[in-house]
Motif scaffolding. Structure first.
Motif, PDB file in Angstrom:
ATOM      1  N   UNK A  54       3.090   8.184   8.559  1.00 23.17           N
ATOM      2  CA  UNK A  54       3.778   6.920   8.289  1.00 23.17           C
ATOM      3  C   UNK A  54       3.741   6.023   9.519  1.00 23.17           C
ATOM      4  N   UNK A  55       4.054   6.596  10.673  1.00 22.03           N
ATOM      5  CA  UNK A  55       4.058   5.814  11.910  1.00 22.03           C
ATOM      6  C   UNK A  55       2.673   5.277  12.225  1.00 22.03           C
ATOM      7  N   UNK A  56       1.648   6.089  12.010  1.00 25.70           N
ATOM      8  CA  UNK A  56       0.280   5.648  12.285  1.00 25.70           C
ATOM      9  C   UNK A  56      -0.122   4.504  11.347  1.00 25.70           C
ATOM     10  N   UNK A  57       0.177   4.650  10.073  1.00 24.26           N
ATOM     11  CA  UNK A  57      -0.194   3.619   9.104  1.00 24.26           C
ATOM     12  C   UNK A  57       0.552   2.314   9.366  1.00 24.26           C
ATOM     13  N   UNK A  58       1.847   2.417   9.649  1.00 24.32           N
ATOM     14  CA  UNK A  58       2.632   1.209   9.912  1.00 24.32           C
ATOM     15  C   UNK A  58       2.160   0.511  11.180  1.00 24.32           C
ATOM     16  N   UNK A  59       1.818   1.285  12.197  1.00 24.93           N
ATOM     17  CA  UNK A  59       1.318   0.692  13.429  1.00 24.93           C
ATOM     18  C   UNK A  59       0.018  -0.056  13.215  1.00 24.93           C
ATOM     19  N   UNK A  60      -0.863   0.497  12.399  1.00 25.17           N
ATOM     20  CA  UNK A  60      -2.127  -0.181  12.110  1.00 25.17           C
ATOM     21  C   UNK A  60      -1.894  -1.465  11.315  1.00 25.17           C
ATOM     22  N   UNK A  65       0.827  -1.205   0.000  1.00 29.97           N
ATOM     23  CA  UNK A  65       0.000   0.000   0.000  1.00 29.97           C
ATOM     24  C   UNK A  65       0.863   1.258   0.000  1.00 29.97           C
ATOM     25  N   UNK A  66       0.313   2.345  -0.532  1.00 33.64           N
ATOM     26  CA  UNK A  66       0.943   3.662  -0.540  1.00 33.64           C
ATOM     27  C   UNK A  66       0.096   4.625   0.292  1.00 33.64           C
ATOM     28  N   UNK A  67       0.738   5.626   0.850  1.00 29.38           N
ATOM     29  CA  UNK A  67      -0.010   6.683   1.518  1.00 29.38           C
ATOM     30  C   UNK A  67      -0.300   7.838   0.574  1.00 29.38           C
ATOM     31  N   UNK A  68       0.597   8.068  -0.391  1.00 23.89           N
ATOM     32  CA  UNK A  68       0.396   9.157  -1.346  1.00 23.89           C
ATOM     33  C   UNK A  68       1.198   8.859  -2.597  1.00 23.89           C
TER      34      UNK A  68
END
Length: 236
Positions: A92-98, A64-67
Protein backbone atom coordinates in the motif's frame (compact mmCIF):
# COMPACT_ATOMS: atom_id res chain seq x y z
CA UNK A 1 -0.61 16.75 2.19
CA UNK A 2 0.26 14.49 -0.71
CA UNK A 3 -1.34 11.38 0.81
CA UNK A 4 -4.32 11.11 3.16
CA UNK A 5 -5.54 7.77 4.49
CA UNK A 6 -9.30 7.51 4.99
CA UNK A 7 -10.34 5.03 7.65
CA UNK A 8 -13.27 4.70 9.98
CA UNK A 9 -14.77 3.33 13.13
CA UNK A 10 -16.37 0.40 11.33
CA UNK A 11 -17.89 -0.78 8.08
CA UNK A 12 -20.81 0.66 6.10
CA UNK A 13 -20.48 4.09 7.69
CA UNK A 14 -19.87 6.22 4.61
CA UNK A 15 -16.11 6.03 3.99
CA UNK A 16 -16.50 5.80 0.22
CA UNK A 17 -18.87 8.77 0.01
CA UNK A 18 -16.64 10.84 2.32
CA UNK A 19 -13.62 9.91 0.20
CA UNK A 20 -15.56 11.01 -2.87
CA UNK A 21 -16.51 14.31 -1.23
CA UNK A 22 -12.88 15.06 -0.32
CA UNK A 23 -11.80 14.10 -3.84
CA UNK A 24 -14.52 16.29 -5.38
CA UNK A 25 -13.53 19.31 -3.30
CA UNK A 26 -9.88 18.86 -4.22
CA UNK A 27 -10.57 18.25 -7.90
CA UNK A 28 -12.90 21.25 -7.97
CA UNK A 29 -10.01 23.33 -6.67
CA UNK A 30 -7.85 22.25 -9.58
CA UNK A 31 -5.92 19.47 -7.88
CA UNK A 32 -5.18 16.20 -9.63
CA UNK A 33 -6.54 13.44 -7.37
CA UNK A 34 -5.89 9.70 -7.30
CA UNK A 35 -7.85 7.23 -5.19
CA UNK A 36 -6.30 3.97 -4.00
CA UNK A 37 -8.33 1.08 -2.60
CA UNK A 38 -5.79 -1.40 -1.24
CA UNK A 39 -8.19 -4.34 -1.02
CA UNK A 40 -11.69 -4.50 -2.45
CA UNK A 41 -13.75 -7.35 -1.02
CA UNK A 42 -17.16 -8.74 -1.85
CA UNK A 43 -17.29 -7.39 -5.41
CA UNK A 44 -17.39 -9.59 -8.49
CA UNK A 45 -14.90 -9.27 -11.36
CA UNK A 46 -15.95 -6.49 -13.69
CA UNK A 47 -18.31 -4.96 -11.13
CA UNK A 48 -17.55 -1.35 -10.09
CA UNK A 49 -15.76 -1.14 -6.76
CA UNK A 50 -15.32 1.64 -4.22
CA UNK A 51 -12.52 3.36 -6.16
CA UNK A 52 -14.70 3.41 -9.28
CA UNK A 53 -17.56 4.94 -7.29
CA UNK A 54 -15.30 7.66 -5.92
CA UNK A 55 -14.15 8.54 -9.43
CA UNK A 56 -17.73 8.54 -10.74
CA UNK A 57 -18.97 10.87 -8.04
CA UNK A 58 -15.96 13.14 -7.70
CA UNK A 59 -14.29 13.38 -11.08
CA UNK A 60 -10.96 12.26 -9.60
CA UNK A 61 -8.31 11.64 -12.21
CA UNK A 62 -7.66 8.02 -11.26
CA UNK A 63 -9.08 5.20 -9.16
CA UNK A 64 -7.23 1.95 -8.65
CA UNK A 65 -7.22 -1.24 -6.55
CA UNK A 66 -4.30 -3.39 -5.50
CA UNK A 67 -6.37 -6.56 -5.08
CA UNK A 68 -9.94 -7.80 -5.28
CA UNK A 69 -11.28 -10.71 -3.26
CA UNK A 70 -14.70 -12.26 -3.90
CA UNK A 71 -16.11 -12.67 -0.39
CA UNK A 72 -17.28 -9.69 1.77
CA UNK A 73 -14.82 -10.31 4.59
CA UNK A 74 -11.80 -8.65 6.15
CA UNK A 75 -9.06 -8.48 3.47
CA UNK A 76 -6.75 -10.97 5.17
CA UNK A 77 -9.56 -13.47 5.66
CA UNK A 78 -10.93 -12.95 2.16
CA UNK A 79 -7.48 -13.45 0.63
CA UNK A 80 -6.84 -16.62 2.64
CA UNK A 81 -10.19 -18.14 1.73
CA UNK A 82 -9.70 -17.32 -1.94
CA UNK A 83 -6.21 -18.82 -1.98
CA UNK A 84 -4.82 -15.47 -3.10
CA UNK A 85 -1.88 -13.43 -1.93
CA UNK A 86 -2.89 -10.74 0.57
CA UNK A 87 -2.08 -7.06 0.29
CA UNK A 88 0.71 -6.05 2.64
CA UNK A 89 1.05 -2.61 4.27
CA UNK A 90 4.32 -2.16 2.37
CA UNK A 91 2.45 -2.76 -0.90
CA UNK A 92 0.00 0.00 0.00
CA UNK A 93 2.76 2.43 0.95
CA UNK A 94 4.68 1.69 -2.24
CA UNK A 95 1.64 2.15 -4.48
CA UNK A 96 0.53 5.36 -2.75
CA UNK A 97 4.03 6.79 -2.97
CA UNK A 98 4.17 6.13 -6.70
CA UNK A 99 0.75 7.74 -7.22
CA UNK A 100 1.83 10.78 -5.22
CA UNK A 101 4.63 11.39 -7.69
CA UNK A 102 2.09 12.16 -10.41
CA UNK A 103 -0.84 13.58 -8.43
CA UNK A 104 -1.46 16.46 -6.06
CA UNK A 105 -3.47 14.33 -3.66
CA UNK A 106 -3.73 10.59 -3.09
CA UNK A 107 -6.63 9.29 -1.00
CA UNK A 108 -6.14 5.78 0.38
CA UNK A 109 -9.50 4.31 1.41
CA UNK A 110 -9.37 1.41 3.82
CA UNK A 111 -11.75 -1.48 4.34
CA UNK A 112 -13.78 -1.54 7.54
CA UNK A 113 -12.06 -0.05 10.58
CA UNK A 114 -8.50 1.05 11.19
CA UNK A 115 -7.20 -2.25 12.58
CA UNK A 116 -8.86 -4.65 10.14
CA UNK A 117 -6.12 -6.97 8.88
CA UNK A 118 -4.72 -6.54 5.40
CA UNK A 119 -2.56 -9.62 5.83
CA UNK A 120 -1.90 -11.86 8.83
CA UNK A 121 0.14 -9.22 10.60
CA UNK A 122 -0.48 -5.77 9.11
CA UNK A 123 -3.28 -3.23 9.05
CA UNK A 124 -4.14 0.05 7.36
CA UNK A 125 -2.59 1.79 10.35
CA UNK A 126 0.72 0.14 9.49
CA UNK A 127 0.46 1.44 5.92
CA UNK A 128 -0.28 4.95 7.20
CA UNK A 129 2.75 4.79 9.47
CA UNK A 130 4.99 3.68 6.60
CA UNK A 131 3.67 6.58 4.52
CA UNK A 132 3.89 9.03 7.42
CA UNK A 133 0.42 10.08 6.28
CA UNK A 134 -2.40 11.56 8.37
CA UNK A 135 -5.62 9.60 8.79
CA UNK A 136 -9.08 11.07 8.28
CA UNK A 137 -11.51 9.19 10.53
CA UNK A 138 -15.04 8.65 9.23
CA UNK A 139 -17.51 8.01 12.01
CA UNK A 140 -21.20 7.65 12.72
CA UNK A 141 -23.51 10.20 14.31
CA UNK A 142 -25.60 8.18 16.76
CA UNK A 143 -25.29 6.21 19.97
CA UNK A 144 -22.03 4.29 20.37
CA UNK A 145 -19.98 6.63 18.25
CA UNK A 146 -18.12 8.32 21.12
CA UNK A 147 -16.52 5.11 22.36
CA UNK A 148 -15.67 3.77 18.90
CA UNK A 149 -14.26 7.07 17.70
CA UNK A 150 -12.17 7.68 20.79
CA UNK A 151 -10.74 4.16 20.56
CA UNK A 152 -9.81 4.73 16.91
CA UNK A 153 -8.10 8.03 17.69
CA UNK A 154 -6.25 6.47 20.63
CA UNK A 155 -5.05 3.66 18.36
CA UNK A 156 -3.70 6.21 15.89
CA UNK A 157 -1.88 8.22 18.53
CA UNK A 158 -0.43 5.09 20.13
CA UNK A 159 1.20 4.34 16.77
CA UNK A 160 2.50 7.86 16.23
CA UNK A 161 0.01 8.56 13.43
CA UNK A 162 -1.62 11.96 13.09
CA UNK A 163 -5.44 11.96 13.18
CA UNK A 164 -6.29 14.62 10.60
CA UNK A 165 -9.88 15.03 11.77
CA UNK A 166 -13.31 13.47 11.98
CA UNK A 167 -16.11 13.42 9.40
CA UNK A 168 -19.60 12.12 10.08
CA UNK A 169 -20.24 9.80 7.17
CA UNK A 170 -24.04 9.87 7.15
CA UNK A 171 -25.79 12.76 8.84
CA UNK A 172 -29.53 11.96 9.19
CA UNK A 173 -32.26 14.21 7.84
CA UNK A 174 -33.97 14.20 11.24
CA UNK A 175 -31.22 13.90 13.88
CA UNK A 176 -32.21 12.80 17.36
CA UNK A 177 -30.87 13.95 20.69
CA UNK A 178 -27.82 11.66 20.58
CA UNK A 179 -26.82 12.82 17.12
CA UNK A 180 -27.16 16.48 18.03
CA UNK A 181 -25.16 16.08 21.23
CA UNK A 182 -22.44 14.07 19.48
CA UNK A 183 -21.62 16.99 17.18
CA UNK A 184 -20.11 18.74 20.20
CA UNK A 185 -19.03 15.62 22.09
CA UNK A 186 -17.03 13.93 19.31
CA UNK A 187 -14.28 16.58 19.14
CA UNK A 188 -14.42 17.06 22.91
CA UNK A 189 -13.70 13.43 23.80
CA UNK A 190 -11.15 12.80 21.05
CA UNK A 191 -9.32 16.12 20.92
CA UNK A 192 -9.66 15.94 17.13
CA UNK A 193 -11.62 18.51 15.10
CA UNK A 194 -14.88 17.67 13.38
CA UNK A 195 -14.20 18.50 9.73
CA UNK A 196 -17.52 17.70 8.12
CA UNK A 197 -20.86 15.97 8.03
CA UNK A 198 -22.00 14.32 4.81
CA UNK A 199 -25.78 14.00 4.47
CA UNK A 200 -27.36 10.57 4.42
CA UNK A 201 -27.92 9.31 0.87
CA UNK A 202 -25.46 11.82 -0.60
CA UNK A 203 -24.05 8.98 -2.67
CA UNK A 204 -27.37 8.70 -4.50
CA UNK A 205 -27.00 12.19 -5.97
CA UNK A 206 -26.05 12.47 -9.61
CA UNK A 207 -22.37 13.23 -10.11
CA UNK A 208 -22.79 16.87 -11.11
CA UNK A 209 -24.92 17.65 -8.06
CA UNK A 210 -22.58 15.72 -5.78
CA UNK A 211 -19.57 17.68 -7.00
CA UNK A 212 -21.37 21.00 -6.69
CA UNK A 213 -22.42 20.30 -3.10
CA UNK A 214 -19.40 18.39 -1.73
CA UNK A 215 -17.58 21.48 -0.49
CA UNK A 216 -20.56 22.50 1.66
CA UNK A 217 -20.16 19.27 3.66
CA UNK A 218 -16.46 19.70 4.42
CA UNK A 219 -14.40 22.17 6.44
CA UNK A 220 -11.75 24.42 4.85
CA UNK A 221 -9.04 21.98 5.96
CA UNK A 222 -10.57 19.54 3.45
CA UNK A 223 -11.13 22.12 0.75
CA UNK A 224 -14.71 23.05 1.65
CA UNK A 225 -16.68 25.79 3.35
CA UNK A 226 -18.48 23.86 6.14
CA UNK A 227 -18.29 25.58 9.53
CA UNK A 228 -18.24 23.27 12.54
CA UNK A 229 -19.34 25.93 15.03
CA UNK A 230 -22.22 27.09 12.87
CA UNK A 231 -23.33 23.49 12.26
CA UNK A 232 -23.22 22.67 15.98
CA UNK A 233 -25.28 25.73 16.79
CA UNK A 234 -27.82 24.94 14.07
CA UNK A 235 -28.45 21.40 15.32
CA UNK A 236 -28.16 22.10 19.04
Amino acid sequence: MAVVVVSGTGTEIGKTVVTAAVAAAAAGGGRRVAVLKPAQTGVAPGEPGDADEVVRLSGAALGTELARFPEPLAPATAARRAGMAPVRPADVADAAGKLAAGHDLVLVEGAGGLLVRLDEEGTLADAARLLDAPVLVVTTAGLGTLNATELTVEALRARGITPLGLVIGSWPEAPGLAERCNVADLPAVTGVPLLGAVPARAGALDAADFRARAGSWLAPELGGSWDAAAFAEAVR
